[in-house]
Design an enzyme around this catalytic site. Structure first.
Site, mmCIF file in Angstrom:
data_model
loop_
_atom_site.group_PDB
_atom_site.id
_atom_site.type_symbol
_atom_site.label_atom_id
_atom_site.label_comp_id
_atom_site.label_asym_id
_atom_site.label_seq_id
_atom_site.Cartn_x
_atom_site.Cartn_y
_atom_site.Cartn_z
ATOM 1 N N CYS A 77 -14.046 3.339 5.353
ATOM 2 C CA CYS A 77 -13.073 3.898 6.300
ATOM 3 C C CYS A 77 -13.697 4.061 7.686
ATOM 4 O O CYS A 77 -13.919 3.072 8.381
ATOM 5 C CB CYS A 77 -12.496 5.202 5.761
ATOM 6 S SG CYS A 77 -10.951 5.693 6.563
ATOM 7 N N HIS A 189 -10.631 3.922 0.407
ATOM 8 C CA HIS A 189 -11.568 4.889 -0.164
ATOM 9 C C HIS A 189 -11.795 4.610 -1.647
ATOM 10 O O HIS A 189 -11.179 5.233 -2.515
ATOM 11 C CB HIS A 189 -11.033 6.315 0.019
ATOM 12 C CG HIS A 189 -11.128 6.817 1.422
ATOM 13 N ND1 HIS A 189 -12.234 7.476 1.910
ATOM 14 C CD2 HIS A 189 -10.248 6.737 2.454
ATOM 15 C CE1 HIS A 189 -12.044 7.792 3.174
ATOM 16 N NE2 HIS A 189 -10.841 7.348 3.533
ATOM 17 N N GLU A 191 -14.178 5.517 -3.445
ATOM 18 C CA GLU A 191 -14.719 6.705 -4.119
ATOM 19 C C GLU A 191 -13.619 7.624 -4.639
ATOM 20 O O GLU A 191 -13.880 8.491 -5.486
ATOM 21 C CB GLU A 191 -15.666 7.470 -3.177
ATOM 22 C CG GLU A 191 -14.997 8.346 -2.134
ATOM 23 C CD GLU A 191 -14.452 7.604 -0.918
ATOM 24 O OE1 GLU A 191 -14.053 8.287 0.050
ATOM 25 O OE2 GLU A 191 -14.437 6.349 -0.916
#
Length: 220
Positions: A77, A189, A191
């Site tokens: 990002c 994202h 994660e």
């Protein structure tokens, strides 16, 4: 990772340089801040409200070190955006404001949503370039990703290959082509997608690249 990242941000330049020498690879995470547009020669757009000079300077130092020492980088990002700026690329400072008439527009973040709409991560598809790292990890030339941003890459940086696009053309992924060092930037994202096989493989390959680089360094 949060405490270590805060520690890096608080370092004087010479202390930061010593810290970076001890690390084999780097994840540049997202941030609520925007990259300072002066870093890519642009004036500040009204929607570019939050700047973080410490984060900008720290990421620039990390990237300079990683490129110099051939250390892997996974840029996420904001991290993807500053990777692009580091390589002399530029950014769209607010997607819906700067490019309001995108064909096949999809929501990328809260500034894309109508008043009263549910905020949080959005979801949309991405087209992955055949033969790219991302396509190989996905096992496909398409993927479904999350989205939580209002800025994105405009002009890609030097020796960055664009390898992922949203349906409206927004750049979602880039890969370094200047040498064999593993450097990948993603606008989404991964994660926050712990159960997604594509996200898992992305982190697994990043770790594998870090271990491979460490093994080479220890032989030197």
């Amino acid at each position: 990772m949060g405490n270590r990242w805060k520690f890096l941000l608080e370092q004087a330049p010479e202390h930061l340089a010593r810290q970076l020498e001890e690390l084999d690879a780097f994840v540049l995470p997202g941030s609520p801040a925007d990259v300072n547009p002066s870093r890519y020669g642009a004036s500040k757009h009204p929607k570019t409200n939050t700047l973080d000079s410490n984060r900008d300077a720290t990421d620039e130092a990390i990237l300079a070190h990683a490129f110099r020492e051939s250390k892997p980088v996974l840029a996420i990002c904001y991290g993807c955006q500053i990777l692009n700026v580091h390589l002399k690329g530029s950014l769209i400072q607010d997607i819906p404001d700067v490019r309001p008439n995108r064909p096949q527009a999809v929501p990328h973040g809260t500034t894309d949503l109508a008043a009263g709409a549910i905020s949080g991560d959005q979801q949309h598809d991405a087209a992955l370039s055949a033969g790219s790292v991302l396509a190989r990890l996905a096992g496909s030339t398409s993927a479904h990703i999350n989205s939580s941003h209002h800025q994105a890459i405009d002009q890609p940086g030097e020796k960055l290959r664009v390898t992922a696009h949203a349906p409206d053309g927004t750049i979602e992924g880039v890969e370094w082509t200047g040498d064999s060092n593993w450097i990948v930037g993603v606008q989404w994202h991964p994660e926050r997608m712990p159960d997604d096989l594509f996200a898992q493989r992305l982190f697994q390959q990043f770790v594998a690249a870090a271990r491979a680089r460490e093994a080479v360094a220890h032989k030197a």
